[in-house]
Design an enzyme around this catalytic site. Structure first.
Site: not given
Ligand SMILES: [Zn+2]
Length: 445
Positions: A270, A321
């Protein structure tokens, strides 16, 4: 020995060549010859690109797709729903769900997955008789789906900084970092790293929220001693930065730097809310930044400084993800398109650079540096795209077509290490398998 004739193939540096014979021996590419006639070779019509690496996956989150879109909320309210699903799973239902998800990935052109695995223990945190049965379920699922897997066994010890794990989080926690490293060691011993292997056990720090300051060097040291990939969620939410500043007087990136977590074998996932100093630390250490644009947009995380990170020295990779979407083409173009929204300018990366993030750089970050290229000596991962679909028709046999026109639906066939693992004919079966596995995962509640 098998020779494929690619109508068009994406070779190194984004060069698309016409009529390429790719010879494969024992799963490895031994020759690449452009400008050839098809002859007796196996024909791959369309544009063939290297295998894609999905560097950040939590397989079970796929069960949330379409079920978390009502009402309002944030990352944190989404997480409450994710916890309900995590509470339900057992080794059998986890394996069935993961296999269907990995098959969806394979059909989308993914040949390697980085599975960020933290659902280790039974209900209430009670270890299973085999303490790694959940990790083994993921390995089996990947094998059955034909994917190469970097199983990133995740240290997760706390509910937040200074807060004890509770509720379903007990299933994630080993209690302390030493017990985590003992269990991870058993897993690594079960699958020793091998040349040309398709299973690699790596490590992960869940986040600075879930792993206390003094435990960071333990996990980092475990990965360093074994030269394994190390992944960590970083600054996905402003709340994480605020909690870290309050508790430790520094940013999460600074805390990871102090705990010896950063480095070339480390991927931060991220990396959304960073200071200039954070970007400098990550870039100077050569730490990889793994962006998950479709999840970040789904959860309203924000747009991370991908271009600045890469300029500072961090290679970029991509992951799906939470699997709100499994489409590596969408992830590649989202990197560029999100940067356009943030900067009000176009053209931050070439298509070839975005493809490198999705293929060679991604594989390298997972510990498979010999995958993700169509080149002599590389593993034979070949993903063939339809150039005449409603999405791609008229775009031309270009790298730009792969990144900006194609979708997962345009993947005709996927070869990993010289073996076909998915074709477009599999879509219906995979859909049914996903439907059944997701229904079963929720039914056990
Ligand atoms: Zn994750």
């Amino acid at each position: 020995v098998t020779t494929y004739w690619c109508e068009y193939a994406l070779l190194e540096n984004g060069w698309v060549a016409n009529g390429v014979n790719v010879t494969v021996e024992n799963g490895v590419i031994t020759s690449v010859l452009p400008g050839q006639e098809a002859g007796t070779s196996i024909r791959l019509a369309g544009l063939t690109i290297p295998g894609l690496a999905n560097c950040h996956s939590h397989a079970f989150h796929r069960g949330l797709r379409g079920r978390t879109q009502r009402g309002k909320g944030s990352f944190w309210t989404w997480r409450d729903q994710m916890y309900v699903l995590a509470e339900n799973l057992d080794p059998d239902s986890y394996q069935a769900l993961a296999r269907a998800v990995y098959r969806e990935m394979a059909a989308a052109g993914v040949t390697s997955v980085g599975e960020f695995h933290y659902l280790h223990h039974g209900p209430g945190g009670k270890p299973y008789g085999d303490p790694n049965v959940m990790g083994e379920a993921l390995v089996t699922a990947a094998r059955e789906a034909g994917l190469r897997i970097a199983l990133l066994d995740t240290c997760y010890l706390a509910a937040g900084i200074g807060a004890e794990a509770a509720g379903v989080q007990l299933r994630f926690s080993d209690g302390d970092a030493d017990r985590w490293s003992k269990r991870a060691e058993m897993l690594a011993a079960a699958w020793p790293a091998e040349p040309q292997g398709d299973i690699l056990v790596g490590a992960a720090v869940h986040s600075v929220r879930a792993v206390p300051r003094d435990a960071l060097p333990v996990v980092a040291g475990w990965a360093e001693a074994r030269a394994r990939p190390l992944h960590v969620h970083l600054s996905e939410q402003v709340a994480e930065n605020d909690a870290c500043q309050t508790a430790y007087g520094c940013s999460p990136t600074e805390l990871l730097a102090e705990g010896s977590v950063l480095g070339e074998r480390t991927s931060v996932v991220h990396a959304t809310h960073l200071s200039d100093r954070d970007i400098g630390l990550l870039g100077a250490s050569g730490t990889v930044a793994c962006f998950c644009p479709t999840t970040e947009r789904d959860l309203g995380d924000g747009i991370g400084p991908a271009r600045a990170l890469q300029a500072a020295g961090s290679p970029l990779t991509l992951g799906s993800d939470s699997h709100a979407v499994i489409d590596p083409f969408e992830e590649m173009r989202a990197l560029e398109l999100d940067e356009r929204l943030a900067s009000q300018r176009r053209g931050h990366w070439s298509a070839a650079e975005l493809l490198a993030a999705g293929t060679s750089d991604g594989h390298a970050s997972l510990g498979f540096p010999d995958a993700g290229r169509i080149a002599v000596g590389a593993r034979a991962d070949l993903v063939t795209l339809d150039l005449r679909s409603p999405r791609t028709a008229g775009s031309g046999p270009e790298a730009e077509t792969a990144v900006f026109s194609a979708s997962a639906s345009d993947v005709v066939q996927v070869i990993r290490d010289g073996r076909v693992i998915a074709t477009r004919d599999d879509h219906e079966v995979i859909g049914r398998e996903l439907e059944a596995a997701i229904a079963a995962a929720w039914r056990e509640a």
